[in-house]
Design a protein around this motif. Structure first.
Motif, PDB file in Angstrom:
ATOM      1  N   ASP A   1      67.596  41.670 -64.471  1.00 28.43           N
ATOM      2  CA  ASP A   1      68.209  41.048 -63.280  1.00 28.43           C
ATOM      3  C   ASP A   1      68.088  41.978 -62.075  1.00 28.43           C
ATOM      4  OD1 ASP A   1      68.905  38.702 -64.552  1.00 28.43           O
ATOM      5  OD2 ASP A   1      71.014  39.259 -64.852  1.00 28.43           O
TER       6      ASP A   1
ATOM      7  N   VAL B   1      77.342  38.154 -63.130  1.00 30.82           N
ATOM      8  CA  VAL B   1      76.522  37.388 -64.075  1.00 30.82           C
ATOM      9  C   VAL B   1      76.695  38.059 -65.437  1.00 30.82           C
ATOM     10  CG1 VAL B   1      74.160  36.667 -64.595  1.00 30.82           C
ATOM     11  CG2 VAL B   1      74.866  37.022 -62.215  1.00 30.82           C
TER      12      VAL B   1
ATOM     13  N   SER C   1      75.183  42.230 -62.593  1.00 29.25           N
ATOM     14  CA  SER C   1      74.936  41.671 -63.916  1.00 29.25           C
ATOM     15  C   SER C   1      75.617  42.554 -64.957  1.00 29.25           C
ATOM     16  CB  SER C   1      73.417  41.630 -64.137  1.00 29.25           C
ATOM     17  OG  SER C   1      73.110  40.907 -65.274  1.00 29.25           O
TER      18      SER C   1
ATOM     19  N   ARG D   1      67.526  39.647 -59.098  1.00 31.67           N
ATOM     20  CA  ARG D   1      68.603  38.651 -59.271  1.00 31.67           C
ATOM     21  C   ARG D   1      69.981  39.290 -59.171  1.00 31.67           C
ATOM     22  NH1 ARG D   1      64.647  37.170 -62.845  1.00 31.67           N
ATOM     23  NH2 ARG D   1      65.549  38.410 -64.523  1.00 31.67           N
ATOM     24  N   ALA D   2      70.038  40.606 -59.243  1.00 29.29           N
ATOM     25  CA  ALA D   2      71.308  41.331 -59.081  1.00 29.29           C
ATOM     26  C   ALA D   2      71.002  42.654 -58.391  1.00 29.29           C
ATOM     27  CB  ALA D   2      71.968  41.577 -60.433  1.00 29.29           C
TER      28      ALA D   2
ATOM     29  N   ALA E   1      73.765  46.571 -62.207  1.00 26.56           N
ATOM     30  CA  ALA E   1      74.187  46.049 -63.507  1.00 26.56           C
ATOM     31  C   ALA E   1      75.098  47.051 -64.194  1.00 26.56           C
ATOM     32  CB  ALA E   1      72.979  45.737 -64.390  1.00 26.56           C
TER      33      ALA E   1
ATOM     34  N   HIS F   1      75.795  38.599 -69.710  1.00 30.05           N
ATOM     35  CA  HIS F   1      74.775  38.479 -70.760  1.00 30.05           C
ATOM     36  C   HIS F   1      75.320  38.970 -72.097  1.00 30.05           C
ATOM     37  CE1 HIS F   1      71.534  37.414 -68.052  1.00 30.05           C
ATOM     38  NE2 HIS F   1      71.805  38.460 -67.287  1.00 30.05           N
TER      39      HIS F   1
END
Ligand code: 5RP
Length: 144
Positions: free
Chosen positions: A52, A29, A4, A57-58, A61, A31
């Motif tokens: 995330d 991903v 992310s 979800r990740a 990051a 943001h």
């Protein structure tokens, strides 16, 4: 790996982080200013990327702001996140090895394209130390 990426601006290396990670085969991903209509202030954008990681979800990051400081502070407020502000390959390698850092914080102001590539090389190749003292230090972070 799913990574992310958040930034409060597309200045400097923010977009290069995304393109470099994709070129290296990672799923990215985005943001904040890199995302699609999300709030792009650094505290909000970097929180989303850190969440995330925290919520699965990740795996990792990358959070960016002009200094990198606010990005790292915001990410480190999220449980389970170990964010490291890295300025070169040495700090990126150390962050992965000694701190088992799962979020890379970058300064959009300081990080040149060349240094970014070196940081990403070191960060992505880095593995956490298995030395018991290093493992104990990282484990203690959850207890603080
Ligand atoms: O480095 C930062 C926070 O640590 C920000 O990028 C810096 O404060 C600029 O933000 P803005 O463009 O919203 O004024």
């Amino acid at each position: 790996m799913r990574i992310s990426v958040a930034a409060d601006s597309t200045d400097g290396v923010a977009e290069r982080v995304v393109s470099e990670l994709r070129r290296r085969g990672h799923e990215v991903v985005t943001h904040g200013a890199l995302g699609d209509g999300e709030r792009d202030d650094w505290a909000w954008a970097c929180e989303l990327a850190a969440r995330d990681v925290s919520e699965g979800r990740a795996e990792q990051a990358v959070v960016c702001c002009w200094t990198g400081t606010g990005a790292s502070i915001a990410a480190n407020k999220v449980p389970g996140v170990r964010a490291a502000l890295c300025v070169d390959a040495y700090t990126a390698d150390g962050a992965r090895k000694w701190n088992d850092a799962n979020v890379l914080a970058l300064s959009l102001r300081l990080t040149s394209d060349v240094v970014l590539d070196e940081i990403l090389d070191a960060w992505l190749a880095g593995r956490p130390s298995t030395d018991p003292a290093d493992v104990a230090n990282v484990a203690h972070l959850d207890a603080i």
